[in-house]
Motif scaffolding. Structure first.
Motif, mmCIF file in Angstrom:
data_model
loop_
_atom_site.group_PDB
_atom_site.id
_atom_site.type_symbol
_atom_site.label_atom_id
_atom_site.label_comp_id
_atom_site.label_asym_id
_atom_site.label_seq_id
_atom_site.Cartn_x
_atom_site.Cartn_y
_atom_site.Cartn_z
ATOM 1 N N ILE A 284 85.076 37.855 62.686
ATOM 2 C CA ILE A 284 84.469 36.628 63.250
ATOM 3 C C ILE A 284 83.022 36.708 63.466
ATOM 4 O O ILE A 284 82.283 35.881 63.179
ATOM 5 C CB ILE A 284 84.912 36.515 64.954
ATOM 6 N N ARG A 285 82.607 37.962 63.693
ATOM 7 C CA ARG A 285 81.152 38.493 63.846
ATOM 8 C C ARG A 285 80.503 38.042 62.690
ATOM 9 O O ARG A 285 79.491 37.601 62.605
ATOM 10 C CB ARG A 285 81.088 39.911 64.211
ATOM 11 N N GLU A 286 81.226 38.555 61.412
ATOM 12 C CA GLU A 286 80.768 38.504 60.080
ATOM 13 C C GLU A 286 80.362 36.975 59.880
ATOM 14 O O GLU A 286 79.625 36.433 59.217
ATOM 15 C CB GLU A 286 81.518 38.871 59.219
ATOM 16 N N GLU A 291 76.920 31.973 59.270
ATOM 17 C CA GLU A 291 76.522 30.648 59.878
ATOM 18 C C GLU A 291 75.402 30.609 60.464
ATOM 19 O O GLU A 291 74.622 29.572 60.422
ATOM 20 C CB GLU A 291 77.911 30.121 60.600
ATOM 21 N N LEU A 292 75.088 31.482 61.407
ATOM 22 C CA LEU A 292 73.986 31.333 62.149
ATOM 23 C C LEU A 292 72.620 31.586 61.163
ATOM 24 O O LEU A 292 71.548 30.825 61.369
ATOM 25 C CB LEU A 292 73.661 32.608 63.028
ATOM 26 N N GLY A 317 71.455 40.033 70.096
ATOM 27 C CA GLY A 317 71.672 41.478 69.610
ATOM 28 C C GLY A 317 72.284 41.582 68.238
ATOM 29 O O GLY A 317 73.307 42.434 67.798
ATOM 30 N N LEU A 318 71.574 40.851 67.187
ATOM 31 C CA LEU A 318 72.315 40.817 65.688
ATOM 32 C C LEU A 318 72.057 42.152 65.017
ATOM 33 O O LEU A 318 72.589 42.596 64.453
ATOM 34 C CB LEU A 318 71.749 39.523 65.138
ATOM 35 N N ASP A 319 70.998 42.860 65.563
ATOM 36 C CA ASP A 319 70.691 43.998 65.125
ATOM 37 C C ASP A 319 71.422 45.347 65.349
ATOM 38 O O ASP A 319 71.261 46.229 64.723
ATOM 39 C CB ASP A 319 68.961 44.263 65.332
ATOM 40 N N VAL A 320 71.985 45.068 66.460
ATOM 41 C CA VAL A 320 72.722 46.090 67.156
ATOM 42 C C VAL A 320 74.483 45.801 67.250
ATOM 43 O O VAL A 320 75.050 46.546 67.964
ATOM 44 C CB VAL A 320 72.467 46.475 68.481
#
Length: 414
Positions: A284-286, A291-292, A317-320
């Motif tokens: 889901i995160r991937e 999509e973002l 928090g996409l970098d972490v």
């Protein structure tokens, strides 16, 4: 040190009951908390764009006024409830009448809000006492208010058979928005989905259509958009309670305000589903990230809003790996930190700190409020009962600094 009380949380959540456009035919119920969320997301965009050339301290000052001004105006709206805008504007045009109304509002707000401390109360009173001030923060909030209200108004215009007020309302919105066209970003917002900035504002507004707990009957039926505003307010109040620096408090508000933005792309996938299937959370995160990137970040960068894109990425928090990871910025790089480090070494504006852990607590508190309120209103289900039990158990021993005990706060909801 400010504290947090049950009555304050309930006051913020009460906007989930407050209907808008209550005298018009509506294809769906439109709620005050959803409009406030949309308004503050647009205000954040305008804030970022109109303070680009300012010093860090100037930005912090304006950011604080925007966050608190938005909260103050929401609290005022909760008390005056269903006064139609034309009537309210007439009252506001008469200083004596406005003074009487505002004194009455403040009398009703004080028992709920005074737990946040006298400095906050004084700022609230000063903001409401001087609505005529036209500084940048107020202009941004006014522009965002007009934009969000007009966006919402356009949802209902096509279902009205005949209403002699529609043309007058539309003209009023047009006039209000034109007075703020000189603000950076406003011409693009007024283009609607024809601009990259307008498309993001439009996408954000659509989160009012997406209901939380979609398979569980509840009263009220909260949306993802309204939930984000509730979490943002909780995040700001708890930041005050733990003595957060100004940058940290503002970051917590804005991060709470956008924390579920990826659900535009995946809908509201409940935690048990994410946890029960191997790797489903990672998948889901991937998908959310792809999509973002395609629908939000790439268009913003293409439109010349790379600073907005970077800021949004930091809040999410996409970098972490998660919006609920605490971070600071050291030498231009995003670093993960723990609670003790945030409370001591990095509780300074220059580190641009953000409380992922605190926002997770606020996210769960908002979910608790949704389940608790529905049960109190006579709507019961296994899912709601389990949610209350799980959140109580999880936070029974949790404290956020001295005097901020989450378990004790939840115990007040009996």
């Amino acid at each position: 040190m400010p504290g947090i009380r049950k009555s304050l949380l309930q006051l913020i959540f009460s906007g989930s009951f407050m209907k808008r456009w209550n005298d018009k035919l509506r294809p769906m119920e439109l709620m005050e908390v959803d409009k406030q969320a949309h308004k503050m997301i647009v205000a954040w965009m305008l804030f970022e764009l109109n303070t680009r050339e300012m010093s860090a301290q100037e930005r912090l000052g304006i950011g604080e006024r925007i966050v608190e001004g938005g909260i103050f105006e929401y609290l005022y709206r909760l008390v005056i409830t269903d006064i139609k805008p034309p009537v309210f504007y007439q009252i506001k045009a008469n200083p004596a009448h406005y003074r009487q109304l505002t004194d009455w509002v403040l009398d009703r707000l004080k028992p709920r809000v005074e737990c946040l401390g006298m400095p906050f109360w004084d700022r609230l009173r000063l903001w409401l006492d001087h609505p005529e001030e036209g500084d940048l923060a107020r202009r941004i909030l006014d522009a965002a208010h007009s934009y969000a209200s007009r966006w919402e108004f356009h949802l209902i215009t096509h279902v009205q058979n005949y209403d002699d007020e529609l043309e007058e309302i539309e003209e009023s919105f047009r006039g209000q928005l034109e007075t703020h066209r000189d603000l950076a970003g406003m011409p693009e917002l007024l283009q609607g989905t024809g601009s990259h900035l307008g498309r993001l504002a439009h996408l954000s507004g659509q989160l009012r259509f997406q209901k939380r707990w979609s398979q569980t009957p509840r009263v009220p039926e909260t949306s993802v958009l309204g939930h984000m505003f509730v979490v943002a307010c909780f995040g700001y109040f708890f930041s005050m309670a733990v003595g957060a620096c100004r940058a940290r408090a503002q970051n917590n508000f804005f991060a709470g305000l956008v924390h579920d933005l990826p659900e535009l792309l995946t809908r509201d996938i409940i935690s048990p589903v994410k946890r029960s299937v191997a790797r489903i959370g990672d998948l889901i995160r991937e998908y959310e990230f792809k999509e973002l990137e395609r629908r939000v970040f790439a268009p913003l960068e293409k439109g010349g809003y790379s600073d907005l894109s970077e800021r949004l990425s930091y809040f999410l928090g996409l970098d972490v790996g998660s919006e609920f990871v605490s971070t600071v910025i050291l030498d231009g790089l995003i670093r993960e930190v723990n609670w003790d480090q945030l409370q001591t070494t990095y509780n300074q504006d220059r580190f641009d700190p953000k409380d992922g852990n605190l926002l997770k607590v606020c996210d769960n508190l908002a979910a608790f409020m949704e389940a608790y309120t529905s049960l109190r209103n006579g709507i019961s289900s296994d899912q709601l009962q389990q949610a209350l039990w799980r959140i109580r158990a999880e936070y029974q021993q949790t404290s956020l600094g001295d005097g901020v005990h989450i378990g004790a706060l939840l115990a007040d909801f009996d």
